[in-house]
Design a protein around this motif. Sequence first.
Motif, PDB file in Angstrom:
ATOM      1  N   GLY A   1       0.789  -1.220   0.000  1.00 41.97           N
ATOM      2  CA  GLY A   1       0.000   0.000   0.000  1.00 41.97           C
ATOM      3  C   GLY A   1       0.824   1.275   0.000  1.00 41.97           C
ATOM      4  O   GLY A   1       2.066   1.250   0.018  1.00 41.97           O
ATOM      5  N   MET A   2       0.103   2.408  -0.019  1.00 40.27           N
ATOM      6  CA  MET A   2       0.740   3.717  -0.114  1.00 40.27           C
ATOM      7  C   MET A   2       0.058   4.688   0.840  1.00 40.27           C
ATOM      8  O   MET A   2      -1.004   4.400   1.396  1.00 40.27           O
ATOM      9  CB  MET A   2       0.665   4.232  -1.550  1.00 40.27           C
ATOM     10  N   SER A   3       0.681   5.851   1.012  1.00 39.49           N
ATOM     11  CA  SER A   3       0.120   6.878   1.884  1.00 39.49           C
ATOM     12  C   SER A   3       0.277   8.241   1.234  1.00 39.49           C
ATOM     13  O   SER A   3       1.257   8.496   0.529  1.00 39.49           O
ATOM     14  CB  SER A   3       0.833   6.869   3.245  1.00 39.49           C
ATOM     15  N   HIS A   4      -0.697   9.117   1.453  1.00 40.18           N
ATOM     16  CA  HIS A   4      -0.585  10.477   0.927  1.00 40.18           C
ATOM     17  C   HIS A   4       0.525  11.236   1.654  1.00 40.18           C
ATOM     18  O   HIS A   4       0.729  11.061   2.859  1.00 40.18           O
ATOM     19  CB  HIS A   4      -1.903  11.225   1.114  1.00 40.18           C
ATOM     20  N   CYS A   5       1.215  12.086   0.920  1.00 39.55           N
ATOM     21  CA  CYS A   5       2.291  12.879   1.497  1.00 39.55           C
ATOM     22  C   CYS A   5       1.809  13.689   2.706  1.00 39.55           C
ATOM     23  O   CYS A   5       2.556  13.906   3.663  1.00 39.55           O
ATOM     24  CB  CYS A   5       2.871  13.835   0.457  1.00 39.55           C
ATOM     25  N   SER A   6       0.556  14.121   2.658  1.00 35.61           N
ATOM     26  CA  SER A   6       0.011  14.938   3.745  1.00 35.61           C
ATOM     27  C   SER A   6      -0.013  14.195   5.078  1.00 35.61           C
ATOM     28  O   SER A   6      -0.054  14.824   6.137  1.00 35.61           O
ATOM     29  CB  SER A   6      -1.408  15.395   3.388  1.00 35.61           C
ATOM     30  N   SER A   7       0.030  12.858   5.029  1.00 38.91           N
ATOM     31  CA  SER A   7      -0.016  12.066   6.262  1.00 38.91           C
ATOM     32  C   SER A   7       1.301  12.104   7.038  1.00 38.91           C
ATOM     33  O   SER A   7       1.335  11.750   8.219  1.00 38.91           O
ATOM     34  CB  SER A   7      -0.375  10.611   5.946  1.00 38.91           C
ATOM     35  N   PHE A   8       2.382  12.498   6.379  1.00 35.02           N
ATOM     36  CA  PHE A   8       3.681  12.554   7.065  1.00 35.02           C
ATOM     37  C   PHE A   8       4.449  13.837   6.729  1.00 35.02           C
ATOM     38  O   PHE A   8       5.633  13.949   7.030  1.00 35.02           O
ATOM     39  CB  PHE A   8       4.528  11.322   6.707  1.00 35.02           C
ATOM     40  N   GLU A   9       3.779  14.827   6.164  1.00 39.19           N
ATOM     41  CA  GLU A   9       4.430  16.068   5.747  1.00 39.19           C
ATOM     42  C   GLU A   9       5.182  16.759   6.881  1.00 39.19           C
ATOM     43  O   GLU A   9       6.292  17.252   6.701  1.00 39.19           O
ATOM     44  CB  GLU A   9       3.386  17.042   5.173  1.00 39.19           C
TER      45      GLU A   9
ATOM     46  N   ALA B   1      15.492  13.099   2.846  1.00 43.84           N
ATOM     47  CA  ALA B   1      15.930  13.793   1.628  1.00 43.84           C
ATOM     48  C   ALA B   1      15.253  13.198   0.390  1.00 43.84           C
ATOM     49  O   ALA B   1      14.824  13.935  -0.520  1.00 43.84           O
ATOM     50  CB  ALA B   1      17.446  13.708   1.499  1.00 43.84           C
ATOM     51  N   ARG B   2      15.132  11.872   0.353  1.00 41.07           N
ATOM     52  CA  ARG B   2      14.482  11.216  -0.783  1.00 41.07           C
ATOM     53  C   ARG B   2      12.994  11.539  -0.830  1.00 41.07           C
ATOM     54  O   ARG B   2      12.423  11.776  -1.895  1.00 41.07           O
ATOM     55  CB  ARG B   2      14.680   9.703  -0.695  1.00 41.07           C
ATOM     56  N   LEU B   3      12.355  11.560   0.336  1.00 40.07           N
ATOM     57  CA  LEU B   3      10.931  11.845   0.389  1.00 40.07           C
ATOM     58  C   LEU B   3      10.629  13.284  -0.026  1.00 40.07           C
ATOM     59  O   LEU B   3       9.595  13.567  -0.640  1.00 40.07           O
ATOM     60  CB  LEU B   3      10.386  11.582   1.801  1.00 40.07           C
ATOM     61  N   LYS B   4      11.535  14.202   0.293  1.00 40.54           N
ATOM     62  CA  LYS B   4      11.330  15.604  -0.075  1.00 40.54           C
ATOM     63  C   LYS B   4      11.329  15.792  -1.590  1.00 40.54           C
ATOM     64  O   LYS B   4      10.713  16.728  -2.098  1.00 40.54           O
ATOM     65  CB  LYS B   4      12.405  16.485   0.568  1.00 40.54           C
ATOM     66  N   LEU B   5      12.012  14.915  -2.300  1.00 40.24           N
ATOM     67  CA  LEU B   5      12.004  14.994  -3.761  1.00 40.24           C
ATOM     68  C   LEU B   5      10.626  14.643  -4.325  1.00 40.24           C
ATOM     69  O   LEU B   5      10.225  15.130  -5.379  1.00 40.24           O
ATOM     70  CB  LEU B   5      13.058  14.044  -4.348  1.00 40.24           C
ATOM     71  N   LYS B   6       9.913  13.778  -3.602  1.00 39.36           N
ATOM     72  CA  LYS B   6       8.586  13.329  -4.038  1.00 39.36           C
ATOM     73  C   LYS B   6       7.479  14.213  -3.479  1.00 39.36           C
ATOM     74  O   LYS B   6       6.511  14.543  -4.189  1.00 39.36           O
ATOM     75  CB  LYS B   6       8.363  11.877  -3.603  1.00 39.36           C
ATOM     76  N   CYS B   7       7.608  14.574  -2.220  1.00 37.41           N
ATOM     77  CA  CYS B   7       6.545  15.285  -1.508  1.00 37.41           C
ATOM     78  C   CYS B   7       6.935  16.729  -1.207  1.00 37.41           C
ATOM     79  O   CYS B   7       7.835  16.980  -0.391  1.00 37.41           O
ATOM     80  CB  CYS B   7       6.230  14.577  -0.193  1.00 37.41           C
TER      81      CYS B   7
END
Length: 329
Positions: free
Chosen positions: A201-209, A231-237
């Motif tokens: 599954g996946m999660s919206h960026c807003s759930s861990f922003e 750092a990797r997540l910031k590239l996506k979200c």
Amino acid sequence: MAVPKSSFGVFVLQMMVLALICLQAEGQGLIVGFYEKSCPHAEKIVSNVIKEVMAVAPSLSGPLLRLHFHDCFIRGCDGSILLDSTTKQSEKFAPPNLSLRGFNIIDRVKLALEKACPGVVSCADIVALVARDVTVATNGPHWEVETGRRDGKVSLFSDPVNPVTGLPPPSANITFLKQSFSLRGLNTKDLVVLSGGHTIGMSHCSSFESRLYNFTGKGDTDPAMDQNYIARLKLKCKPRDQTTLAELDPGSFKTFDDSYYRLVTKRRGLLESDAALLNDPETKAYLVQAISHGSTFFKDFGVSMVKMGRVGVLTGSQGEARKVCTKTN
């Protein structure tokens, strides 16, 4: 009416006890093979539809598994999550449930079952069976699903957001998570085992922003999360991103395996509720056990899913078997 601060602790305790009485159940009336005579091919019909769906839309496995969790944690496993409301005041429209997907798949399964056995199989049982079948379809464990649930007739927008008895938020700490599971008759082991469902599954960026951009309100990041992962997540979200999805188990989010636990132990759990599993001796010990050669995760997952599937069930003459899952008869 406002609750005086001096009485707040007592009030919360009373609410928790009330919820415990309402939600805990031993699953009386549930048995494996409940539809053996009334709809002998019920489970095969569900399985066939899910195989068809997974062949073309494997990313729905996580949402369909999560649907069972969201159903059982509010009013028990009674299919109330499926009910529509013309005024959008049912559970489905509450903020914690807006990211749910796969309702159309449940409808598709229900339609197939209605053709074979009209008015027999409940929507609550369909949700439970689908959760098992999507797990199997993603190389996960198989377990015998107890059936015999009846569908509830009540679904309230306010229930999932109740601060005491509602759904645990992605930001929940370990204390809140343990209390939330305890209210449903589930223990700490069940908590860490069922969290393993995040392997798909996946999660919206807003759930861990906030973990990426403003953890304490000072524009900082969560120190409990691996900085390279951040750092990797910031590239996506990007900040205030409400639409982008991130994998809960990067590189393996369509396969049910133990890699979720490996990520959490490396401080790469996506949600605060994932990272919280490192903050309790029992849950932390299970994380280590789950990635060892002697792992019992697959077996344990089936056991905990059966336990969760017994929470607050309606059986016998209670409730109904809906003809259409989105509305009461």
